[in-house]
Design a protein around this motif. Structure first.
Motif, PDB file in Angstrom:
ATOM      1  N   TRP A   1     -27.614  43.846 -47.232  1.00  0.00           N
ATOM      2  CA  TRP A   1     -27.780  45.020 -48.102  1.00  0.00           C
ATOM      3  C   TRP A   1     -28.955  45.898 -47.718  1.00  0.00           C
ATOM      4  CZ3 TRP A   1     -23.368  45.312 -50.168  1.00  0.00           C
ATOM      5  CH2 TRP A   1     -22.706  44.201 -50.651  1.00  0.00           C
ATOM      6  N   ASN A   2     -28.887  47.142 -48.118  1.00  0.00           N
ATOM      7  CA  ASN A   2     -29.985  48.089 -47.994  1.00  0.00           C
ATOM      8  C   ASN A   2     -31.178  47.527 -48.765  1.00  0.00           C
ATOM      9  OD1 ASN A   2     -31.580  50.284 -49.467  1.00  0.00           O
ATOM     10  ND2 ASN A   2     -30.595  51.462 -47.848  1.00  0.00           N
TER      11      ASN A   2
ATOM     12  N   ARG B   1     -19.946  41.487 -54.301  1.00  0.00           N
ATOM     13  CA  ARG B   1     -20.517  42.647 -54.995  1.00  0.00           C
ATOM     14  C   ARG B   1     -19.536  43.200 -56.022  1.00  0.00           C
ATOM     15  NH1 ARG B   1     -20.173  48.059 -54.981  1.00  0.00           N
ATOM     16  NH2 ARG B   1     -18.531  47.998 -53.421  1.00  0.00           N
TER      17      ARG B   1
ATOM     18  N   LEU C   1     -32.222  49.350 -52.134  1.00  0.00           N
ATOM     19  CA  LEU C   1     -31.289  49.107 -53.233  1.00  0.00           C
ATOM     20  C   LEU C   1     -31.354  47.658 -53.706  1.00  0.00           C
ATOM     21  CD1 LEU C   1     -28.206  51.169 -51.995  1.00  0.00           C
ATOM     22  CD2 LEU C   1     -29.772  51.744 -53.875  1.00  0.00           C
ATOM     23  N   LEU C   2     -31.513  46.741 -52.777  1.00  0.00           N
ATOM     24  CA  LEU C   2     -31.620  45.339 -53.144  1.00  0.00           C
ATOM     25  C   LEU C   2     -32.876  45.096 -53.981  1.00  0.00           C
ATOM     26  CD1 LEU C   2     -30.413  42.510 -52.908  1.00  0.00           C
ATOM     27  CD2 LEU C   2     -31.697  42.233 -50.765  1.00  0.00           C
TER      28      LEU C   2
ATOM     29  N   MET D   1     -24.644  50.121 -53.212  1.00  0.00           N
ATOM     30  CA  MET D   1     -24.827  49.037 -52.244  1.00  0.00           C
ATOM     31  C   MET D   1     -23.604  48.865 -51.346  1.00  0.00           C
ATOM     32  SD  MET D   1     -26.863  46.238 -54.546  1.00  0.00           S
ATOM     33  CE  MET D   1     -27.058  44.990 -53.284  1.00  0.00           C
TER      34      MET D   1
END
Length: 187
Positions: A100-101, A168, A104-105, A44
């Motif tokens: 975030w992507n 993160r 991935l999230l 991430m």
């Protein structure tokens, strides 16, 4: 946000083998999950933490939970469950989605959700064996205060990319705490 079935499995396994020492019967797949969680959190990251040094802060992680000389299983499970719930709540926001992507999230959230379900079953069993919730109030309150500081920090920084990057990294740090806590349960 729709969750795909494969991503539900992604983070089911957050903890390493010490969790299998609990009397509840968690899925064996939990043994490899922590590494997968750390991998997703690592993937991430999209900006260098070095470029965000000015944004670093001390969220005052509640160390008293790690340093306690005697941790009951139900209390430890309650803390772990509360941490996972707070992490889920933190990343399940519009502000998080903007940073975030998405894939991935979704993997992170799906895995956290599944893990929460598994831990609820185990927590209920342990609470039945060890008694009431009285001993769990202070540690879970400390967890809530810790996450309140994180939420306030993100608001203060206007949910900037650097602020989320700092958060993160902080969440990844939590998984190290989990190892210490589960080791204490084996003793």
């Amino acid at each position: 946000m729709a969750f795909s079935v494969p991503s539900l499995v992604m983070l089911v396994m957050i903890f390493s083998s010490p969790i299998s020492s609990f009397s509840c019967d968690l899925p064996q797949s939990l043994d490899v999950g922590k590494q997968e969680t750390l991998t997703v959190l690592g993937q991430m990251g999209k900006i260098s933490l070095l470029s965000c040094l000015k944004d670093r802060t001390d969220f005052r992680f509640p160390q008293e939970m790690v340093e306690a000389s005697r941790v009951q299983k139900a209390q430890a499970l309650s803390v772990i469950h509360e941490m996972l719930q707070q992490i889920f709540n933190l990343f399940y926001t519009e502000a998080s989605s903007a940073v975030w992507n998405t894939t991935l999230l979704e993997q992170l959230l799906s895995g956290l959700y599944r893990q929460l379900e598994d831990l609820e079953t185990c927590l209920l069993q342990e609470m039945g064996e060890e008694g009431s919730l009285l001993g769990m109030k202070d540690p879970t309150l400390a967890v809530r205060r810790y996450f309140q500081r994180i939420h306030l920090y993100l608001q203060e920084k206007k949910n900037s990319s650097c602020a989320w990057e700092v958060v993160r990294v902080e969440i990844r740090r939590w998984f190290l705490f989990t190892n210490v806590l589960t080791r204490k349960l084996r003793k």
